[in-house]
Design a protein around this motif. Structure first.
Motif, short mmCIF file in Angstrom:
data_model
loop_
_atom_site.label_atom_id
_atom_site.label_comp_id
_atom_site.label_asym_id
_atom_site.label_seq_id
_atom_site.Cartn_x
_atom_site.Cartn_y
_atom_site.Cartn_z
N GLU A 194 0.86 -1.19 0.00
CA GLU A 194 0.00 0.00 0.00
C GLU A 194 0.89 1.24 0.00
OE1 GLU A 194 -3.85 -1.01 2.66
OE2 GLU A 194 -1.95 -1.02 3.75
N ALA A 195 0.31 2.38 -0.35
CA ALA A 195 1.07 3.64 -0.33
C ALA A 195 0.18 4.76 0.17
CB ALA A 195 1.60 3.96 -1.73
N CYS A 196 0.82 5.81 0.71
CA CYS A 196 0.05 6.98 1.15
C CYS A 196 0.85 8.24 0.87
CB CYS A 196 -0.28 6.88 2.64
SG CYS A 196 1.16 7.12 3.72
N TYR A 197 0.18 9.37 0.99
CA TYR A 197 0.83 10.67 0.80
C TYR A 197 0.75 11.45 2.09
CZ TYR A 197 2.04 15.24 -1.16
OH TYR A 197 2.66 16.45 -1.42
N CYS A 198 1.88 11.56 2.80
CA CYS A 198 1.96 12.31 4.07
C CYS A 198 3.15 13.26 3.98
CB CYS A 198 2.18 11.36 5.24
SG CYS A 198 0.78 10.38 5.66
N ALA B 124 -0.41 8.43 10.32
CA ALA B 124 -1.06 8.28 11.62
C ALA B 124 -2.20 7.28 11.47
CB ALA B 124 -1.59 9.64 12.09
N GLU B 125 -2.94 7.08 12.56
CA GLU B 125 -4.06 6.12 12.55
C GLU B 125 -5.06 6.41 11.44
OE1 GLU B 125 -4.75 3.34 14.65
OE2 GLU B 125 -2.61 3.64 15.00
N ASP B 126 -5.29 7.71 11.18
CA ASP B 126 -6.37 8.07 10.25
C ASP B 126 -5.87 8.28 8.81
OD1 ASP B 126 -4.86 10.29 10.77
OD2 ASP B 126 -6.56 11.64 11.12
#
Length: 343
Positions: free
Chosen positions: A109-113, A119-121
């Motif tokens: 999976e990937a995210c943009y932070c 974080a949890e959300d």
């Protein structure tokens, strides 16, 4: 032979930068468990190695990330902060040397932070659906997957089902750079640096070492940390083609032969061109006729050679370079400093 010079691997492994490379600053920031082998080892540049007789306090020493055997429900995962935000085009989940202890499956999976760590959300997007993994023997150890997810990501999360070991995780993509901002800055930018998206697309020979190492940060750590060809026994010379992270006007070129003492090139010259559109298969042939941007320069052993505007031809913005190692030999690092072209 280094995995990076494996021409059977998908094109994305040569076309893009490994955003999960430890030497660029990628970091494994969390794992549910890394009892047997430290999660950060999974991000090392070099291919995984196996020491038959090496043990530590927790058991067999393995080159990669390895969790203990799960005795409860659930599965293990590891979160990696990429070296820089970027668009992802493909991954290699490598189980080299994990034969009785590899996970049967994995997903990513990937995210943009951009402002910190997830974080949890945080919203994660699946970029590689669960795939079956094989025992880590030879080429079978590499599990390549294309990534079609749009958007720019800063972190990836590798899930393994349910537990076990991964030797290397490589996440191939294009670093996200604000080139318009960089173009208006007064500083010279290294247009070929890995962290700026520079890649070595193809080469005549890479018998020793990995051609892409010439675009890595820092100076070479040893003779193996650079591009070195076999001894050429026929007319002509060795060469490689660099695609710059962004087209630009070149103001300064640095060729470093660090550690190369009896095997540095006699001379180096560089040709350049502005190539529009996607890379095509005729680059190798066409590059012979590109204009010379740096005429032949004599090389020295274990030395940083700097060339400025007094010897660099003014060709305007260029996107690709052909670096000629005449007749053969080793180059540790290449720096291409200049101004990004405004698009």
């Amino acid at each position: 032979m280094s995995h990076h010079t494996n021409l059977d691997a998908p094109e994305f492994t040569r076309r893009f930068v490994n955003l999960a490379d430890e030497r660029l600053g990628a970091e494994a920031i969390f794992a549910t468990d890394d009892f047997f082998a430290d999660k950060q080892r999974m991000l090392q540049t070099a291919d995984a190695i196996f020491y038959p007789d090496k043990y530590d306090d927790n058991g067999k020493w393995m080159d990669g990330w390895e969790s203990r055997r799960k005795r409860v429900e659930g599965h293990d995962y590891c979160v990696v902060r990429l070296a820089t935000s970027g668009r992802i085009y493909g991954v290699d989940i490598d189980t080299s040397h994990f034969t009785g202890n590899f996970p049967p499956a994995a997903s990513l999976e990937a995210c943009y932070c951009p402002d910190g760590d997830p974080a949890e959300d945080t919203t994660w997007i699946e970029i590689v659906a669960p795939i079956g993994l094989r025992a880590g023997v030879g080429a079978e150890a590499h599990h390549y997957a294309d990534v079609t997810a749009e958007g720019v990501f800063t972190h990836v999360r590798l899930h393994i089902y349910p537990d076990g070991g991964i030797a290397r995780l490589r996440v191939y993509g294009r670093p996200d750079r604000d080139w318009s901002k960089m173009a208006s800055s007064a500083d010279q930018i290294d247009l070929a640096a890995m962290i700026n998206g520079g890649v070595v697309l193809t080469w005549s020979d890479a018998h020793y070492g990995n051609p892409n190492a010439i675009l890595a940060p820092g100076r070479g750590i040893n003779m193996g940390d650079g591009w070195e060809t076999r001894r050429r026994r026929e007319p002509g010379n060795e060469w490689l083609i660099v695609e710059l992270g962004h087209p630009g006007e070149i103001e300064k070129i640095i060729v470093d032969t660090c550690h190369f003492k009896g095997n540095y090139p006699d001379r180096v010259s560089i040709q350049a061109a502005y190539v529009d559109g996607e890379k095509d298969k005729s680059l190798r042939a066409r590059s012979m006729f590109w204009q010379t941007i740096l005429p032949e320069q004599k090389m020295q052993a274990d030395h940083i050679h700097e060339f400025d505007a007094s010897v660099i031809a003014k060709l305007g913005p260029v996107s690709h370079l052909r670096v000629n190692s005449i007749p053969d030999g080793g180059i540790s690092r290449l720096r291409i400093l200049g101004k990004p072209a405004k698009r």
